[in-house]
Scaffold this motif. Sequence first.
Motif, PDB file in Angstrom:
ATOM      1  N   ALA A  88      -0.928  -7.479  -8.505  1.00 47.07           N
ATOM      2  CA  ALA A  88      -1.332  -8.864  -8.803  1.00 47.07           C
ATOM      3  C   ALA A  88      -2.347  -8.870  -9.922  1.00 47.07           C
ATOM      4  O   ALA A  88      -3.401  -8.222  -9.819  1.00 47.07           O
ATOM      5  CB  ALA A  88      -1.912  -9.516  -7.547  1.00 47.07           C
ATOM      6  N   ARG A  89      -2.055  -9.609 -10.966  1.00 48.28           N
ATOM      7  CA  ARG A  89      -2.990  -9.764 -12.079  1.00 48.28           C
ATOM      8  C   ARG A  89      -3.227 -11.261 -12.268  1.00 48.28           C
ATOM      9  O   ARG A  89      -2.318 -12.005 -12.645  1.00 48.28           O
ATOM     10  CB  ARG A  89      -2.420  -9.146 -13.352  1.00 48.28           C
ATOM     11  N   GLY A  90      -4.424 -11.696 -11.948  1.00 45.67           N
ATOM     12  CA  GLY A  90      -4.729 -13.110 -12.033  1.00 45.67           C
ATOM     13  C   GLY A  90      -6.220 -13.327 -11.959  1.00 45.67           C
ATOM     14  O   GLY A  90      -6.988 -12.689 -12.688  1.00 45.67           O
ATOM     15  N   ARG A  91      -6.646 -14.200 -11.055  1.00 46.61           N
ATOM     16  CA  ARG A  91      -8.072 -14.456 -10.892  1.00 46.61           C
ATOM     17  C   ARG A  91      -8.758 -13.214 -10.329  1.00 46.61           C
ATOM     18  O   ARG A  91      -8.308 -12.623  -9.351  1.00 46.61           O
ATOM     19  CB  ARG A  91      -8.288 -15.634  -9.944  1.00 46.61           C
ATOM     20  N   GLY A  92      -9.859 -12.813 -10.937  1.00 52.54           N
ATOM     21  CA  GLY A  92     -10.558 -11.625 -10.483  1.00 52.54           C
ATOM     22  C   GLY A  92      -9.939 -10.370 -11.072  1.00 52.54           C
ATOM     23  O   GLY A  92      -9.145 -10.410 -12.017  1.00 52.54           O
ATOM     24  N   PHE A  93     -10.290  -9.236 -10.488  1.00 49.10           N
ATOM     25  CA  PHE A  93      -9.785  -7.966 -10.970  1.00 49.10           C
ATOM     26  C   PHE A  93      -8.320  -7.780 -10.594  1.00 49.10           C
ATOM     27  O   PHE A  93      -7.864  -8.311  -9.570  1.00 49.10           O
ATOM     28  CB  PHE A  93     -10.613  -6.806 -10.393  1.00 49.10           C
ATOM     29  N   PRO A  94      -7.560  -7.015 -11.389  1.00 48.95           N
ATOM     30  CA  PRO A  94      -6.181  -6.686 -10.997  1.00 48.95           C
ATOM     31  C   PRO A  94      -6.169  -5.983  -9.639  1.00 48.95           C
ATOM     32  O   PRO A  94      -7.081  -5.210  -9.323  1.00 48.95           O
ATOM     33  CB  PRO A  94      -5.703  -5.761 -12.117  1.00 48.95           C
ATOM     34  N   ARG A  95      -5.150  -6.253  -8.870  1.00 47.76           N
ATOM     35  CA  ARG A  95      -5.059  -5.689  -7.521  1.00 47.76           C
ATOM     36  C   ARG A  95      -3.730  -4.954  -7.369  1.00 47.76           C
ATOM     37  O   ARG A  95      -2.683  -5.487  -7.725  1.00 47.76           O
ATOM     38  CB  ARG A  95      -5.159  -6.779  -6.459  1.00 47.76           C
ATOM     39  N   PHE A  96      -3.805  -3.765  -6.799  1.00 47.24           N
ATOM     40  CA  PHE A  96      -2.603  -2.969  -6.527  1.00 47.24           C
ATOM     41  C   PHE A  96      -2.559  -2.663  -5.041  1.00 47.24           C
ATOM     42  O   PHE A  96      -3.549  -2.195  -4.469  1.00 47.24           O
ATOM     43  CB  PHE A  96      -2.615  -1.675  -7.340  1.00 47.24           C
ATOM     44  N   TYR A  97      -1.415  -2.931  -4.421  1.00 46.58           N
ATOM     45  CA  TYR A  97      -1.277  -2.729  -2.981  1.00 46.58           C
ATOM     46  C   TYR A  97      -0.041  -1.880  -2.680  1.00 46.58           C
ATOM     47  O   TYR A  97       0.988  -1.991  -3.347  1.00 46.58           O
ATOM     48  CB  TYR A  97      -1.099  -4.061  -2.247  1.00 46.58           C
ATOM     49  N   ILE A  98      -0.174  -1.060  -1.677  1.00 46.37           N
ATOM     50  CA  ILE A  98       0.977  -0.464  -0.997  1.00 46.37           C
ATOM     51  C   ILE A  98       0.968  -1.111   0.380  1.00 46.37           C
ATOM     52  O   ILE A  98       0.192  -0.714   1.264  1.00 46.37           O
ATOM     53  CB  ILE A  98       0.861   1.066  -0.916  1.00 46.37           C
ATOM     54  N   PRO A  99       1.771  -2.170   0.595  1.00 46.53           N
ATOM     55  CA  PRO A  99       1.580  -3.048   1.758  1.00 46.53           C
ATOM     56  C   PRO A  99       1.614  -2.359   3.118  1.00 46.53           C
ATOM     57  O   PRO A  99       0.866  -2.722   4.015  1.00 46.53           O
ATOM     58  CB  PRO A  99       2.721  -4.067   1.618  1.00 46.53           C
ATOM     59  N   GLY A 100       2.474  -1.388   3.317  1.00 49.98           N
ATOM     60  CA  GLY A 100       2.534  -0.753   4.632  1.00 49.98           C
ATOM     61  C   GLY A 100       3.755   0.115   4.773  1.00 49.98           C
ATOM     62  O   GLY A 100       4.851  -0.367   5.067  1.00 49.98           O
ATOM     63  N   VAL A 101       3.582   1.407   4.601  1.00 55.47           N
ATOM     64  CA  VAL A 101       4.720   2.335   4.622  1.00 55.47           C
ATOM     65  C   VAL A 101       5.235   2.559   6.036  1.00 55.47           C
ATOM     66  O   VAL A 101       6.436   2.656   6.272  1.00 55.47           O
ATOM     67  CB  VAL A 101       4.321   3.679   3.973  1.00 55.47           C
ATOM     68  N   SER A 102       4.331   2.613   7.019  1.00 53.48           N
ATOM     69  CA  SER A 102       4.739   2.958   8.383  1.00 53.48           C
ATOM     70  C   SER A 102       5.638   1.903   9.012  1.00 53.48           C
ATOM     71  O   SER A 102       6.418   2.208   9.916  1.00 53.48           O
ATOM     72  CB  SER A 102       3.506   3.177   9.259  1.00 53.48           C
ATOM     73  N   ASP A 103       5.538   0.670   8.546  1.00 50.43           N
ATOM     74  CA  ASP A 103       6.392  -0.401   9.077  1.00 50.43           C
ATOM     75  C   ASP A 103       6.956  -1.206   7.922  1.00 50.43           C
ATOM     76  O   ASP A 103       6.945  -2.441   7.927  1.00 50.43           O
ATOM     77  CB  ASP A 103       5.594  -1.302  10.032  1.00 50.43           C
ATOM     78  N   ILE A 104       7.462  -0.505   6.905  1.00 49.15           N
ATOM     79  CA  ILE A 104       7.853  -1.161   5.656  1.00 49.15           C
ATOM     80  C   ILE A 104       8.928  -2.223   5.861  1.00 49.15           C
ATOM     81  O   ILE A 104       9.002  -3.195   5.115  1.00 49.15           O
ATOM     82  CB  ILE A 104       8.306  -0.109   4.616  1.00 49.15           C
ATOM     83  N   ARG A 105       9.753  -2.089   6.893  1.00 51.27           N
ATOM     84  CA  ARG A 105      10.815  -3.073   7.140  1.00 51.27           C
ATOM     85  C   ARG A 105      10.433  -4.138   8.163  1.00 51.27           C
ATOM     86  O   ARG A 105      11.213  -5.040   8.437  1.00 51.27           O
ATOM     87  CB  ARG A 105      12.096  -2.355   7.577  1.00 51.27           C
ATOM     88  N   GLY A 106       9.255  -4.025   8.760  1.00 52.85           N
ATOM     89  CA  GLY A 106       8.746  -5.083   9.623  1.00 52.85           C
ATOM     90  C   GLY A 106       9.237  -5.070  11.051  1.00 52.85           C
ATOM     91  O   GLY A 106       8.913  -5.974  11.824  1.00 52.85           O
ATOM     92  N   ASN A 165      11.755  -4.126  -2.190  1.00 53.22           N
ATOM     93  CA  ASN A 165      11.808  -3.507  -0.860  1.00 53.22           C
ATOM     94  C   ASN A 165      10.433  -3.431  -0.206  1.00 53.22           C
ATOM     95  O   ASN A 165      10.342  -3.145   0.985  1.00 53.22           O
ATOM     96  CB  ASN A 165      12.394  -2.100  -0.955  1.00 53.22           C
ATOM     97  N   GLY A 166       9.366  -3.614  -0.987  1.00 53.04           N
ATOM     98  CA  GLY A 166       8.031  -3.579  -0.418  1.00 53.04           C
ATOM     99  C   GLY A 166       7.249  -2.330  -0.708  1.00 53.04           C
ATOM    100  O   GLY A 166       6.221  -2.071  -0.065  1.00 53.04           O
ATOM    101  N   VAL A 167       7.677  -1.525  -1.699  1.00 47.80           N
ATOM    102  CA  VAL A 167       6.976  -0.286  -2.004  1.00 47.80           C
ATOM    103  C   VAL A 167       5.594  -0.556  -2.587  1.00 47.80           C
ATOM    104  O   VAL A 167       4.611   0.115  -2.245  1.00 47.80           O
ATOM    105  CB  VAL A 167       7.810   0.588  -2.963  1.00 47.80           C
ATOM    106  N   PHE A 168       5.482  -1.559  -3.480  1.00 48.00           N
ATOM    107  CA  PHE A 168       4.179  -1.867  -4.068  1.00 48.00           C
ATOM    108  C   PHE A 168       4.117  -3.335  -4.450  1.00 48.00           C
ATOM    109  O   PHE A 168       5.137  -4.012  -4.611  1.00 48.00           O
ATOM    110  CB  PHE A 168       3.896  -0.995  -5.312  1.00 48.00           C
ATOM    111  N   VAL A 169       2.875  -3.820  -4.603  1.00 54.18           N
ATOM    112  CA  VAL A 169       2.591  -5.168  -5.097  1.00 54.18           C
ATOM    113  C   VAL A 169       1.461  -5.038  -6.111  1.00 54.18           C
ATOM    114  O   VAL A 169       0.433  -4.405  -5.821  1.00 54.18           O
ATOM    115  CB  VAL A 169       2.152  -6.125  -3.965  1.00 54.18           C
TER     116      VAL A 169
END
Length: 330
Positions: free
Chosen positions: A268-286, A262-266
Amino acid sequence: MHLAFLGCGAITEWHSRYLTSFRRDIALSYASRDGAKSEAYCRRHHGTGSYSSYASALDDPRVDAVLVAVPPRFHLELTIAALASGKHVLVEKPAFLKMEEYRRAVDARDRAKRVVLVGENDHYKPLAVCLRRLLAEGVIGEMVFAHFTTLVRKLKDSNDWRNDESMAGGDAFFEEGIHWLHIAGSLGPRIVPASVRGYRPAGSRATAESPDRRAKSMMVAFQYDNGAVGSLYYSREVPSLFRGVRISKLFGRDGIITFESNGVFVFARGRGFPRFYIPGVSDIRGFKAMYRDFLAAIREGRAPEMSLERAMDDQQLMDRIYETLEHAPL
């Protein structure tokens, strides 16, 4: 811009709530075959007017654009009528039932020289934007697998129009799974239409305990044009992990992107440091990003991101899914 809703159902409620932040840019009015209903929507959402028929809204020269928010069976008729009246159009997804209907809409749009945006809000949601950016940056290297999961037990009432496939255009996957198919095919690598296969599990029609008569589950397998392969698990009869939480993953040769569907979190574990995102709660459905694109496309005289042509790519995949179902061995 004066935007008139053609149809006053649940989706119009959703759109109206998101449009409250656009009051300086967009004036709203409401049209329904039931005049009392359109008046009630107008009062509730502080609109500028209401209409007791769709034709009266289309005939009003003050209306600049319409949002087609009726069952898919009626989308083409209202879209062509709106374009003939000189209106810009935002048509809900799935926009049309067949590829030929898309072609007719393209012809009508080109004759009218107006903007038509297909209401695929998932294209604009922060989750999709985030995933596209991470893949473009090569965070997980070359993608190998993509796994999308959208499972929830969410049955429709017996009197819901979606139970009538002639109104909805098809089963649950056709009417709503199109959003998830679009996300799968919009990440950068494109799905190869010839590779797509649909698999429908048996026994997903109505039972004595369920008034929802639709086929409610589908698994889709496909290959991307970069050689990666993917799967999409869709169901509206299988319970989700926890209150709608669903986990999907993108696997690359250098890492993995794990995200809540649904887009609550992302994560990413790969090149570089692990990354944690909360992409955008205010417009979560776009929805807000979608309206901004619609306004900008009209003002700038350009095609929107979710043009008819982009939606036709999704329809090609959908057609292939049901074609493979028809020819699948028992």
